[in-house]
Design a protein around this motif. Structure first.
Motif, PDB file in Angstrom:
ATOM      1  N   SER A  60     -14.159   5.975   1.770  1.00  0.00           N
ATOM      2  CA  SER A  60     -13.969   5.501   0.404  1.00  0.00           C
ATOM      3  C   SER A  60     -13.721   6.663  -0.556  1.00  0.00           C
ATOM      4  O   SER A  60     -12.871   6.577  -1.441  1.00  0.00           O
ATOM      5  N   ASP A  61     -14.458   7.750  -0.380  1.00  0.00           N
ATOM      6  CA  ASP A  61     -14.258   8.931  -1.222  1.00  0.00           C
ATOM      7  C   ASP A  61     -12.856   9.503  -1.038  1.00  0.00           C
ATOM      8  O   ASP A  61     -12.180   9.847  -2.009  1.00  0.00           O
ATOM      9  N   THR A  64     -10.341   7.251  -2.701  1.00  0.00           N
ATOM     10  CA  THR A  64     -10.388   7.397  -4.156  1.00  0.00           C
ATOM     11  C   THR A  64      -9.621   8.638  -4.602  1.00  0.00           C
ATOM     12  O   THR A  64      -8.837   8.592  -5.557  1.00  0.00           O
ATOM     13  N   VAL A  65      -9.837   9.743  -3.898  1.00  0.00           N
ATOM     14  CA  VAL A  65      -9.127  10.984  -4.252  1.00  0.00           C
ATOM     15  C   VAL A  65      -7.628  10.807  -4.078  1.00  0.00           C
ATOM     16  O   VAL A  65      -6.836  11.138  -4.966  1.00  0.00           O
ATOM     17  N   SER A  67      -5.815   8.065  -3.901  1.00  0.00           N
ATOM     18  CA  SER A  67      -5.193   7.034  -4.732  1.00  0.00           C
ATOM     19  C   SER A  67      -5.049   7.475  -6.180  1.00  0.00           C
ATOM     20  O   SER A  67      -4.308   6.857  -6.939  1.00  0.00           O
ATOM     21  N   GLY A  68      -5.728   8.544  -6.557  1.00  0.00           N
ATOM     22  CA  GLY A  68      -5.618   9.062  -7.916  1.00  0.00           C
ATOM     23  C   GLY A  68      -4.630  10.205  -8.060  1.00  0.00           C
ATOM     24  O   GLY A  68      -4.387  10.685  -9.167  1.00  0.00           O
ATOM     25  N   THR A  77       1.410   6.616  -7.113  1.00  0.00           N
ATOM     26  CA  THR A  77       0.417   7.537  -6.562  1.00  0.00           C
ATOM     27  C   THR A  77       0.934   8.077  -5.231  1.00  0.00           C
ATOM     28  O   THR A  77       1.948   7.609  -4.703  1.00  0.00           O
ATOM     29  N   ALA A 132     -11.698   2.460   4.766  1.00  0.00           N
ATOM     30  CA  ALA A 132     -11.432   2.144   3.361  1.00  0.00           C
ATOM     31  C   ALA A 132      -9.965   1.754   3.244  1.00  0.00           C
ATOM     32  O   ALA A 132      -9.102   2.381   3.864  1.00  0.00           O
ATOM     33  N   VAL A 134      -6.756   0.849   0.559  1.00  0.00           N
ATOM     34  CA  VAL A 134      -6.248   0.943  -0.807  1.00  0.00           C
ATOM     35  C   VAL A 134      -5.009   0.056  -0.914  1.00  0.00           C
ATOM     36  O   VAL A 134      -4.022   0.303  -0.214  1.00  0.00           O
TER      37      VAL A 134
END
Length: 148
Positions: A60-61, A64-65, A67-68, A77, A132, A134
């Protein structure tokens, strides 16, 4: 009956009472605060209940990185860029592999699945895997991680 004068620190019947110094109380509170802070450092953070939860958090981390991050060429992205088309995936495959490896801890292997291909390694059958996903405009990108 005449009223007796009271001395400081004496109660109604004239007996002396002990008084704590305010600086002694402040010192005791300060010591308790310092000991509480030290105890929290020594106790540390509890380990996750199981390996799978830790791996899900790692995946998940990473998601998140990634996808940003801004795309290298086109898309909203970096993950949307690799999911956009087969040509975009082929062009960005090596850069995505390097970036995911840089984001994850050294003892974690990964697989990134896009609608147009996969980057990384095949996970062994007998290990816990964190996942995870996305969603992007062009399809889901799934990141799977496991301990090496």
């Amino acid at each position: 009956m005449p009223e007796r004068s009271r001395r400081p620190g004496a109660d109604r019947d004239g007996a002396d009472r002990g008084q704590l110094s305010l600086s002694a109380v402040e010192g005791a509170v300060g010591v308790l605060l310092v000991l509480g802070a030290l105890a929290s450092f020594f106790a540390g953070v509890p380990a996750p209940a199981d390996e799978r939860a830790a791996l899900d958090a790692t995946a998940s981390d990473a998601a998140t990185v990634l996808s940003g991050e801004n795309p290298r060429h086109a898309g909203a992205t970096r993950l949307a860029e690799v999911a956009r088309s087969p040509d975009a995936f082929e062009r960005e495959r090596d850069a995505l592999r390097r970036r995911v490896a840089a984001v994850l801890p050294e003892n974690v292997l990964f697989e990134v699945r896009t609608p147009h291909g996969t980057v990384g390694f095949d996970p062994p059958d007998d290990v816990a895997v964190g996942v995870a996903t996305v969603p992007t405009r062009y399809g889901d990108v799934t990141i799977r991680v496991w301990y090496a």
